[in-house]
Structures are given as C-alpha cells and as structure tokens.
Design a protein around this motif. Structure first.
Motif, PDB file in Angstrom:
ATOM      1  N   PRO A 197       0.818  -1.224   0.000  1.00 49.47           N
ATOM      2  CA  PRO A 197       0.000   0.000   0.000  1.00 49.47           C
ATOM      3  C   PRO A 197       0.846   1.265   0.000  1.00 49.47           C
ATOM      4  O   PRO A 197       0.462   2.273  -0.594  1.00 49.47           O
ATOM      5  CB  PRO A 197      -0.809  -0.141   1.288  1.00 49.47           C
ATOM      6  N   ALA A 198       2.007   1.210   0.665  1.00 47.87           N
ATOM      7  CA  ALA A 198       2.859   2.400   0.733  1.00 47.87           C
ATOM      8  C   ALA A 198       3.364   2.829  -0.636  1.00 47.87           C
ATOM      9  O   ALA A 198       3.785   3.977  -0.819  1.00 47.87           O
ATOM     10  CB  ALA A 198       4.045   2.138   1.667  1.00 47.87           C
ATOM     11  N   SER A 199       3.318   1.933  -1.626  1.00 47.30           N
ATOM     12  CA  SER A 199       3.773   2.291  -2.971  1.00 47.30           C
ATOM     13  C   SER A 199       2.758   3.146  -3.707  1.00 47.30           C
ATOM     14  O   SER A 199       3.045   3.669  -4.787  1.00 47.30           O
ATOM     15  CB  SER A 199       4.062   1.028  -3.783  1.00 47.30           C
ATOM     16  N   GLY A 200       1.558   3.271  -3.149  1.00 43.19           N
ATOM     17  CA  GLY A 200       0.533   4.108  -3.757  1.00 43.19           C
ATOM     18  C   GLY A 200      -0.597   3.337  -4.389  1.00 43.19           C
ATOM     19  O   GLY A 200      -1.714   3.825  -4.488  1.00 43.19           O
ATOM     20  N   SER A 201      -0.340   2.106  -4.842  1.00 43.61           N
ATOM     21  CA  SER A 201      -1.377   1.296  -5.477  1.00 43.61           C
ATOM     22  C   SER A 201      -1.058  -0.168  -5.263  1.00 43.61           C
ATOM     23  O   SER A 201       0.107  -0.582  -5.299  1.00 43.61           O
ATOM     24  CB  SER A 201      -1.466   1.592  -6.972  1.00 43.61           C
ATOM     25  N   LEU A 202      -2.113  -0.964  -5.061  1.00 41.48           N
ATOM     26  CA  LEU A 202      -1.925  -2.407  -4.940  1.00 41.48           C
ATOM     27  C   LEU A 202      -1.761  -3.074  -6.304  1.00 41.48           C
ATOM     28  O   LEU A 202      -1.429  -4.245  -6.384  1.00 41.48           O
ATOM     29  CB  LEU A 202      -3.124  -3.035  -4.212  1.00 41.48           C
ATOM     30  N   GLU A 203      -2.002  -2.323  -7.355  1.00 38.58           N
ATOM     31  CA  GLU A 203      -1.971  -2.902  -8.694  1.00 38.58           C
ATOM     32  C   GLU A 203      -0.563  -2.847  -9.276  1.00 38.58           C
ATOM     33  O   GLU A 203       0.088  -1.803  -9.267  1.00 38.58           O
ATOM     34  CB  GLU A 203      -2.942  -2.175  -9.610  1.00 38.58           C
ATOM     35  N   ILE A 204      -0.105  -3.980  -9.778  1.00 40.02           N
ATOM     36  CA  ILE A 204       1.177  -4.050 -10.472  1.00 40.02           C
ATOM     37  C   ILE A 204       0.973  -4.809 -11.783  1.00 40.02           C
ATOM     38  O   ILE A 204      -0.129  -5.259 -12.097  1.00 40.02           O
ATOM     39  CB  ILE A 204       2.259  -4.739  -9.609  1.00 40.02           C
ATOM     40  N   TYR A 205       2.045  -4.959 -12.515  1.00 40.75           N
ATOM     41  CA  TYR A 205       1.997  -5.555 -13.852  1.00 40.75           C
ATOM     42  C   TYR A 205       1.252  -6.882 -13.870  1.00 40.75           C
ATOM     43  O   TYR A 205       0.397  -7.116 -14.745  1.00 40.75           O
ATOM     44  CB  TYR A 205       3.425  -5.727 -14.364  1.00 40.75           C
ATOM     45  N   HIS A 206       1.530  -7.753 -12.922  1.00 36.08           N
ATOM     46  CA  HIS A 206       0.951  -9.095 -12.940  1.00 36.08           C
ATOM     47  C   HIS A 206      -0.569  -9.038 -12.796  1.00 36.08           C
ATOM     48  O   HIS A 206      -1.292  -9.817 -13.432  1.00 36.08           O
ATOM     49  CB  HIS A 206       1.569  -9.929 -11.830  1.00 36.08           C
ATOM     50  N   LEU A 207      -1.060  -8.116 -11.984  1.00 33.05           N
ATOM     51  CA  LEU A 207      -2.498  -7.965 -11.849  1.00 33.05           C
ATOM     52  C   LEU A 207      -3.112  -7.342 -13.105  1.00 33.05           C
ATOM     53  O   LEU A 207      -4.191  -7.742 -13.545  1.00 33.05           O
ATOM     54  CB  LEU A 207      -2.831  -7.123 -10.621  1.00 33.05           C
ATOM     55  N   ARG A 208      -2.441  -6.356 -13.666  1.00 29.90           N
ATOM     56  CA  ARG A 208      -2.972  -5.737 -14.880  1.00 29.90           C
ATOM     57  C   ARG A 208      -3.129  -6.762 -16.002  1.00 29.90           C
ATOM     58  O   ARG A 208      -4.093  -6.734 -16.774  1.00 29.90           O
ATOM     59  CB  ARG A 208      -2.072  -4.585 -15.331  1.00 29.90           C
ATOM     60  N   GLU A 209      -2.158  -7.688 -16.084  1.00 27.20           N
ATOM     61  CA  GLU A 209      -2.255  -8.740 -17.096  1.00 27.20           C
ATOM     62  C   GLU A 209      -3.447  -9.648 -16.821  1.00 27.20           C
ATOM     63  O   GLU A 209      -4.166 -10.052 -17.744  1.00 27.20           O
ATOM     64  CB  GLU A 209      -0.958  -9.558 -17.126  1.00 27.20           C
ATOM     65  N   TYR A 210      -3.669  -9.987 -15.559  1.00 28.48           N
ATOM     66  CA  TYR A 210      -4.830 -10.802 -15.186  1.00 28.48           C
ATOM     67  C   TYR A 210      -6.120 -10.075 -15.562  1.00 28.48           C
ATOM     68  O   TYR A 210      -7.044 -10.652 -16.146  1.00 28.48           O
ATOM     69  CB  TYR A 210      -4.763 -11.083 -13.691  1.00 28.48           C
ATOM     70  N   TYR A 211      -6.170  -8.789 -15.260  1.00 25.03           N
ATOM     71  CA  TYR A 211      -7.375  -8.015 -15.498  1.00 25.03           C
ATOM     72  C   TYR A 211      -7.690  -7.896 -16.995  1.00 25.03           C
ATOM     73  O   TYR A 211      -8.864  -7.792 -17.392  1.00 25.03           O
ATOM     74  CB  TYR A 211      -7.249  -6.609 -14.906  1.00 25.03           C
ATOM     75  N   ARG A 212      -6.682  -7.914 -17.865  1.00 22.00           N
ATOM     76  CA  ARG A 212      -6.934  -7.849 -19.314  1.00 22.00           C
ATOM     77  C   ARG A 212      -7.901  -8.958 -19.739  1.00 22.00           C
ATOM     78  O   ARG A 212      -8.844  -8.733 -20.512  1.00 22.00           O
ATOM     79  CB  ARG A 212      -5.630  -8.013 -20.092  1.00 22.00           C
ATOM     80  N   TYR A 213      -7.628 -10.171 -19.247  1.00 18.71           N
ATOM     81  CA  TYR A 213      -8.433 -11.311 -19.675  1.00 18.71           C
ATOM     82  C   TYR A 213      -9.811 -11.286 -19.027  1.00 18.71           C
ATOM     83  O   TYR A 213     -10.822 -11.608 -19.675  1.00 18.71           O
ATOM     84  CB  TYR A 213      -7.681 -12.604 -19.358  1.00 18.71           C
ATOM     85  N   LEU A 214      -9.867 -10.895 -17.757  1.00 18.71           N
ATOM     86  CA  LEU A 214     -11.173 -10.752 -17.110  1.00 18.71           C
ATOM     87  C   LEU A 214     -12.007  -9.691 -17.813  1.00 18.71           C
ATOM     88  O   LEU A 214     -13.232  -9.838 -17.966  1.00 18.71           O
ATOM     89  CB  LEU A 214     -10.990 -10.380 -15.636  1.00 18.71           C
ATOM     90  N   ASN A 215     -11.363  -8.607 -18.251  1.00 14.26           N
ATOM     91  CA  ASN A 215     -12.085  -7.517 -18.918  1.00 14.26           C
ATOM     92  C   ASN A 215     -12.648  -7.922 -20.278  1.00 14.26           C
ATOM     93  O   ASN A 215     -13.509  -7.226 -20.836  1.00 14.26           O
ATOM     94  CB  ASN A 215     -11.173  -6.307 -19.105  1.00 14.26           C
ATOM     95  N   CYS A 216     -12.156  -9.027 -20.809  1.00 11.45           N
ATOM     96  CA  CYS A 216     -12.701  -9.537 -22.061  1.00 11.45           C
ATOM     97  C   CYS A 216     -13.667 -10.695 -21.830  1.00 11.45           C
ATOM     98  O   CYS A 216     -14.065 -11.381 -22.788  1.00 11.45           O
ATOM     99  CB  CYS A 216     -11.581  -9.967 -23.001  1.00 11.45           C
ATOM    100  N   GLY A 217     -14.015 -10.911 -20.565  1.00 11.39           N
ATOM    101  CA  GLY A 217     -15.027 -11.909 -20.249  1.00 11.39           C
ATOM    102  C   GLY A 217     -14.503 -13.321 -20.082  1.00 11.39           C
ATOM    103  O   GLY A 217     -15.301 -14.268 -19.975  1.00 11.39           O
ATOM    104  N   TYR A 218     -13.191 -13.527 -20.027  1.00  8.38           N
ATOM    105  CA  TYR A 218     -12.642 -14.869 -19.866  1.00  8.38           C
ATOM    106  C   TYR A 218     -12.503 -15.174 -18.378  1.00  8.38           C
ATOM    107  O   TYR A 218     -11.796 -14.463 -17.659  1.00  8.38           O
ATOM    108  CB  TYR A 218     -11.301 -14.989 -20.588  1.00  8.38           C
ATOM    109  N   ARG A 219     -13.190 -16.189 -17.933  1.00  8.87           N
ATOM    110  CA  ARG A 219     -13.245 -16.502 -16.514  1.00  8.87           C
ATOM    111  C   ARG A 219     -12.193 -17.551 -16.156  1.00  8.87           C
ATOM    112  O   ARG A 219     -12.226 -18.675 -16.672  1.00  8.87           O
ATOM    113  CB  ARG A 219     -14.634 -17.012 -16.139  1.00  8.87           C
TER     114      ARG A 219
END
Length: 840
Positions: free
Chosen positions: A602-624
């Motif tokens: 949390p001290a870095s400013g955001s819990l989101e990093i590259y690995h999560l953003r990559e995960y979210y790409r696929y979720l955002n396209c509806g792939y479960r």
C-alpha cells in the motif's frame, strides 16, 4: 587457571609453550633411491604447523630428513626442558598383516624419557595406536594419534570453495583429515613437574619407524583433544574491522558474523514469523564464532582501524572453562558452555494436540541452534538444499513434527514458532535448566477457515521429496502440496516420485506429484493430479527449460488437453511470464487457474502491479479463470505455502483432490501471502454469477480481510478499477467494508488487500491477498475490452511469427497442428472484435 575448574592445571593456568627439538637425522643418504628412501622423501620438510603444533623439520634439500630406526637401532635426543606432552611427527614403513587384520597393536618402537633426577619411563609405539601404517586400509584411523592433515572447516557458500570441490562433497563441510602419513602422537608426560634430560628413541620391528619432528608442549589439557564445538562471542574495540581470525590448536568452524541481540524489542516485533531482511544490520564490533579447540588453543584476531593494525591473542581454553578471556580491550566469551537433550513438543493451545511447525531457537546474541538433524547454516541456493530447513532472509528455521528431540544449550534461549496464516506466530524467552528433558511450546489459532470448508494448497513446489513436502506442508498449515517434476536442461527432478496417483495422505494433508511442463518462450503449465502415465515430454523448445536441440513438440494447449483427459487440474504458473501463449490458452479456456503471487505494498501508492494488470486484461474480455497461489519453491529460501491457494469446497463435500479441483474450476478461491480475504456481492460468493435483468443498477458489496500481521488497505475492484476501499495507516489485524456500488453493464468484481510488511522469501513478498472474481451479467451487454483484445491479438501474431521462424520444428505435421491452435484462438478473438465494431 580459574578457580574451581579443571583442578591439576592451576599452576600453569592457560599459558602455553612450544619448543621444537632438533633430531639427529640419518636417512636417506645422498643418492639412495630404494622404496624406503622414496617414502622418506615424500615427507614434509622445513618449518611446519600441523594441528596447531609447530614443528622444525629438516630443511629443504639438505640431506636426510628422517631419524629412521629399524629393529635394534636407537638414538638419543637431548631435551633438558619440562613439558606436559611430547608431540612426535612419525611414520612406520610397515603395513597390516592380512591374516591378522587391521586391529593393529604391533610394537614397532619405544620412546623412553630420561629425567634429570635419574628416573625414566618407557612408552611403547604400537601400530594404529601411536603410529600409522604406510598404506592404511580405509577406515583404519588411529586410536591415539592423528594424521598430520588436520581437519579444516570449509565455507561451502564461498566461490573459492565451490570452484575447487564438487557440490556434493562440499556438504561434508570439511577439508583435510584422514589417514595420510605421517601421523602425530602426543605422548603424555607422567611427571610434567620434572625436567626431561633426554629421550631415547628405539626401533624394535623389522619394518623401521621414521621420526620427522619432535615438539614439546607445556600447557593445559591434551594438545590434540578438542572440546565440543561452541559459540563464542568476540568483542573488539569500537571502529575496528576483522582482517583475519585463526585458531591454532583447533578449528575455527565458522565465523557467524555480527551478533543480533535478542531482547524485548525482538520479542515484541510485529514481524515475528516473517523472517529477517537479508543483510540486516548487526551489532558492531561483536562477532559470533563457532570453535572446537583444545584447552591450550588461542584465537588470534588481526584487526584494522583506519589503516592501523592490531593483533589480539585470546585463550579459548580460558573462555571455555572460566567464561571469558581478554587481551587488552578485546574479549572472548563462551556462549552456553553446557547443553542437554530435550524432547520438545509444539501444541495447539486450545486442543492440546501436537502440531508440526516451523521453529527457530537462538541465544541472547542471535546465535542459531538448529534442532538435531537440521542445518545450522542453510544453503538457500537453487536446488542445493532440499531438506526440512528454511531460511527467510537472515533468519533460519527448521520444520519439525509436533514432537521432536534436540540438544539445547542450558541457560537463556529465545524461540520463535510459526505455522501458516491461521496461527499467531509466537516468540518467547525461555530458560533451559541443566538436565531438563521436556519443553512444551504452544501456538494460538487465530482463525479456523478449515472449519468453514476452506482448504489450502501450494500449486507449485519443486525438488523436495514427497514426505518432506508433507512435513513442510503440515508445518505451514497446508492441506495440499502439489510437488512438480520437471526438466532443467539435462537435469530431471522428482521424476522417480511420479506414480499417477496420490502420493502421501495423512492428517488432512495430501501430496500429489505432478509435472510442470515448460517452454522457455511459449510459457509454462502445471499439470496437477494427472492420473496414470505422466504427460511427456515435460519440456520442449531448447534451453533454458529443455536441452539444446529439443524441438517445439507441444503447445501448452496440447498439454492442457492431456492433463484434463487424465483428470488433472491445469494451472498457469507464475502468471504471466513467459507469456507468448497466454492469450491462446485463456481465449480457448485451457487453464483452470492462474497463479497470482506478486503483490505491491500500500505504501507504494497502489496495490496494482503488472501481474495484476495482465490478469485483469483477460477478465475484462469476459474470460473466466480462477486466481490461485503457489510459490514456485526451488530452494531453502522459499517456504512451502508462502503464497497459497484458499479454495472453498462445495457444501458437504469431503476434502480430496477431486473436490479441491472442482472448487478451483468453480473459482471459489483466493491467492494469499498471509492475509485471509472475503468478498460478497448481493450475498453471492467467489466464482458465482449475478444476473441483472434491468441493465444498469446498484449492488451491495461487502469485503473483509484478517491477518496474523497488520494489513493496511482493503479494496474492491470492478473491471480493474477500484470502486470501494478502506485503509488503516497504522495497520490493523482486520479491515472490512460494506458499500453500494453502481453497475452500468456486465462486469467482474474482486477484492484485494495488502500490507507494508514483507515475508522474507528468496524474493520478498508483501503480505497480501487477491480473490477470484464474482461475475455480474447484464443481458445484451457482453463484457469486452477492445484494447485488451488488440493486445492479445498482437501476442498471438507474435507467436505465429515465432513458430514460422525461430521455432525448432518437431516435424511438419506437428508444426501445422500447433499453428492451427493459434489461428483458432485468433479467429475467435477477431470475431468478437468484429461483433463489437472493431477490426484488428
């Protein structure tokens, strides 16, 4: 000598005197080249120090170097001095009689001491007792003497040692020693108060004995008999730096570095159970050293202080028996001179049941006392230590069953006990009494998610044996350890442990040996719980996963199909890299779970990093696809379950691998490195679906996180954007939120939390957790992100380019089959892009 200690040596205290005696060398003669002469010329010459004893041997290239005494020959050596021991460096030209065996006992010589007052005493020199054979059989060590090649401790982690010896033999941690000739015999003078006028040396066997050197020793104890290895604390003047340290009559086994004092601050630290940051500061001008040495031994320390050098000589015997020794402003203190065997039990505070755990014992200065059978120095290099030990940063632990025995030092000790994420790590100061035989340690459970149908698993473990994996899993609170065989160039690991069925099942912990199948460019895939024959080959495509020239024989998609055909669970390990095939397999639904194991603070400013953003790409396209956790443990620097999967079994389902796999596929999971996290949307749980028939609307979201360590932030994300959050800058053991969230179309929601504290794995990880999503479906509003789909299509094109250019082809048929899978995924995505009004 200190009063009350070792009576009989008080007159001399711990002062030591050596005196080398000249010998009348008579062999070999110039030009002599028979077998005896050749043996003599192989013997050492000049000024030497063996086992800390100085010898003044025959000078180099100056005639004879041996006083050789065959049967009936004798020589008188003038001494005129007092001594407690006479140290002979000698050898015998004889060898064991095959018929008589190698017990020894033949009298080959005689040493007679003549005192100034006219008295004398005679000591026989016997084969294998006081003197060795020319060519001793394996295992035929001496009873009363030692080979001149003294024991030498090796730093098995140093580059110099690793260059000179193979890794396996380095683990012996010992150089020198053995049965090589000549040998050293320290003759005990029965009348040390009398002056020795001379010594008569006589040969009495047809095979001659040869004497190379004689040195008088006057001091405490036996010069060749060492005390047990102990920790010593060395305190030096402020500002000094140790340039070198050495022990004469003994072995400096290990310089353990600066002291890390224990006390109230250590006991109350919030980071208990997490390890210590590597290269953490230690106490200046104080060092811990492990030493095994004779009573007369000296630790010589050379220091530097802003260019000025100083030398300190500290009596190890005095420190051992009197507690401490000093030289000017330097001090050497023994730490815990006494030990006792103790049966230790680790128990659940509430139930009283004995439970495996991870334990650490240390003294007031931070010196580590490993339980018996465990390493004091843990090698955390890749594939170089795969026992029941773990090193978290600069702190060492042992994995132990609920009851074990070990030798603990008498006196004040500090202990830490940890067990996974549902027990509070415990630190205590304890006192071990002389002769104590029992020690009970207790852990308090702070959560019991198993009682709510949750089971824990590490999806990604390498190298250790199944039973060691079971012990480590039990100690870390795991229900399932997925041990993965694989290939690393020419190295194959755990292949012999693959059975095609459950490996170990005991006390609610299972170990199943599967495989991690890998291609260094396309990606990796974990094949968990496959039945029957394993899916081979495990690695393809050449270095650094397979070997040079190994072709691209399989895609991850092909391996995944085989895994499911064999009733296995398909996991994409250490998502997202290597990432070339990720879009193909996620689009085509080949993966049951993605390992999400990297988190931000949390001290870095955001819990989101590259690995999560990559995960979210696929979720955002509806792939479960479910979120799971695994460590990729490949060394003793990574704890099993340091990142783990929590999966909730279906109601009334027993825990077994099949039901665990069903929970993963259903998405009733979260990945965690310490925190326990919950999420509900309109009363629905992880992996479930909510249908909103009215289009846009509002949903009620509740989330909570609890942890044995402080956590600082809890967030709910929708389609990758934070829509609800709560935080505690000081850190809390529990965070929770409940909010109404506006929904404008189909979406996914997940919860994540984080702490600013790190578990000191071989790659330190912040304490965090991330759930699998809950899915909200609005009819007619398909979840799709054109930008993320474009990203995937670019990667698919890159994969096709690789297959057509650099890929090492197995054969043309397989090459076409692999391309067809890529093209199928590409066509699927392009149709979706077209349906949403976009083109690629």
């Amino acid at each position: 000598m200190c009063k009350g200690k070792r009576s009989g040596n008080d007159a001399r205290g711990f002062a030591v005197r050596f005196e080398a005696i000249s010998l009348p060398y008579n062999f070999p003669a110039a030009g002599q080249d028979d077998t005896a002469a050749q043996l003599a010329r192989k013997m050492p010459r000049g000024e030497q120090r063996f086992w800390g004893i100085p010898f003044d041997l025959a000078p180099e290239d100056e005639g004879g170097n041996v006083l050789r005494l065959a049967e009936g020959e004798e020589a008188t050596v003038q001494i005129r001095a007092k001594a407690t021991h006479l140290c002979f460096l000698h050898y015998w030209e004889g060898s064991p009689d095959e018929a008589a065996g190698d017990a020894g006992g033949e009298i080959v010589g005689e040493y007679v001491l003549d005192y100034s007052g006219g008295e004398s005493c005679s000591v026989p020199v016997r084969s294998r007792f006081e003197i060795g054979w020319e060519a001793p059989p394996y295992g035929a060590y001496l009873y009363a003497g030692v080979s001149y090649k003294e024991d030498e401790a090796l730093d098995f982690m140093s580059e110099e040692t690793r260059r000179s010896l193979d890794w396996g033999r380095i683990q012996n941690d010992l150089g020198g020693g053995g049965r090589d000739q000549p040998s050293i015999f320290a003759l005990v003078n029965p009348s040390p108060e009398k002056e020795i006028e001379s010594a008569l040396l006589r040969g009495v066997h047809e095979s001659a004995l040869g004497v190379l050197g004689l040195t008088l020793y006057e001091g405490p104890g036996h010069p060749l008999r060492h005390n047990p290895r102990r920790y010593f604390k060395l305190e030096l003047p402020g500002g000094t730096e140790v340039a070198s340290a050495d022990v004469d009559l003994g072995v400096l086994v290990r310089d353990a570095g600066g002291a890390s004092p224990r006390g109230e601050e250590w006991l109350e630290s919030v980071e208990a159970g997490l390890g210590v940051e590597p290269d953490s500061p230690r106490q200046e001008n104080t060092r811990l050293m492990e030493i095994s040495a004779a009573d007369g031994a000296t630790l010589r320390v050379e220091t530097r202080d802003e260019g000025a050098a100083a030398t300190y000589d500290l009596s190890i015997g005095e420190a051992t028996h009197c507690g401490a020794s000093t030289d000017r402003d330097a001090r050497l203190e023994v730490v815990h001179p006494e030990r006792t065997w103790v049966h230790v039990s680790v128990k659940d505070e509430e139930t009283g049941a004995e439970i495996p755990a991870r334990v650490h014992f240390s003294g007031p200065n931070g010196e580590y006392y490993a339980p018996y059978g465990h390493h004091t120095v843990i090698n955390d290099n890749w594939f170089e230590d795969y026992g029941a030990d773990i090193k978290l940063g600069d702190m060492s632990y042992a994995y132990v069953p609920g009851r074990f025995q070990t030798k603990l030092p008498v006196g004040e000790l500090y202990v830490e006990v940890a067990k996974g994420f549902e027990y509070e790590p415990m630190r205590r100061r304890i006192e071990i009494r002389p002769g104590q035989r029992e020690l009970e340690l207790t852990l308090r459970r702070c959560a019991n998610w198993r009682g709510e149908g949750w089971v824990t698993a590490d999806t990604h473990v390498h190298f250790i044996s199944p039973h060691t994996a079971w012990l480590q899993g039990q100690a870390e609170g795991l229900n399932l350890v997925n041990l993965l065989a694989s290939q690393w160039g020419r190295l194959f690991t755990n292949v012999g442990d693959i059975t095609g069925e459950l490996g170990v099942e005991k006390d609610d912990t299972l170990v199943w040996v599967g495989t991690e199948n890998r291609n260094h460019i396309l990606g990796h895939i974990s094949m968990l719980g496959t039945r029957g024959d394993p899916v081979f080959p495990m690695c393809t495509g050449g270095p650094k996963e397979a070997y040079i020239g190994d072709p691209d024989e399989w895609l991850l998609a092909m391996w995944a199909d085989e895994c499911r055909r064999k009733q296995g669970v398909v996991i994409r390990p250490h998502f997202p890299g290597p990432n070339m095939e990720n879009p193909v397999d996620i689009v085509l639904g080949k993966f049951d779970g993605l390992e999400i194991r990297y988190f931000a603070a949390p001290a870095s400013g955001s819990l989101e990093i590259y690995h999560l953003r990559e995960y979210y790409r696929y979720l955002n396209c509806g792939y479960r696809v479910a979120c799971v956790g695994g460590t990729d443990k490949m060394s003793a620097g990574m704890p099993v379950g340091g990142v783990r999967t929590y999966a909730q079994l279906a109601p009334d389902r027993p825990f077994n691998f099949e039901n665990w796999g069903e929970a993963v596929r259903a998405g009733r999971t979260f990945s965690t490195s310490g925190a326990l996290i919950e999420l509900e949307v309109e009363g629905k749980g992880l992996g479930e679906e909510i249908r909103l028939t009215g289009g846009a609307g509002t949903v009620e979201v509740s989330a909570a996180a609890q942890c044995a360590w402080p956590i600082h932030k809890l967030e709910v994300v929708m389609n990758g954007e934070v829509v609800a959050a709560t935080a505690d800058d000081a850190g809390a053991r529990r965070l929770e939120l409940r909010e109404k969230v506006s929904v404008k179309g189909s979406c996914w929601m997940a919860a994540r939390c984080g702490s600013n504290l790190q578990m000191q794995h071989c790659w330190p990880m912040y304490i965090a957790a991330h759930t699998s999503p809950i899915y909200i479906v609005v009819p007619g509003m398909e979840l799709f992100s054109p930008s993320d789909a474009t990203y995937m299509l670019t990667m698919i094109d890159g994969g096709l380019t690789y297959l057509d250019t650099l890929s090492v082809r197995y054969n043309e048929k397989r090459h076409r089959e692999m391309k067809a899978i890529y093209e199928h995924a590409k066509a699927h995505l392009e149709r979706r892009m077209h349906n949403h009004g976009h083109s690629h």
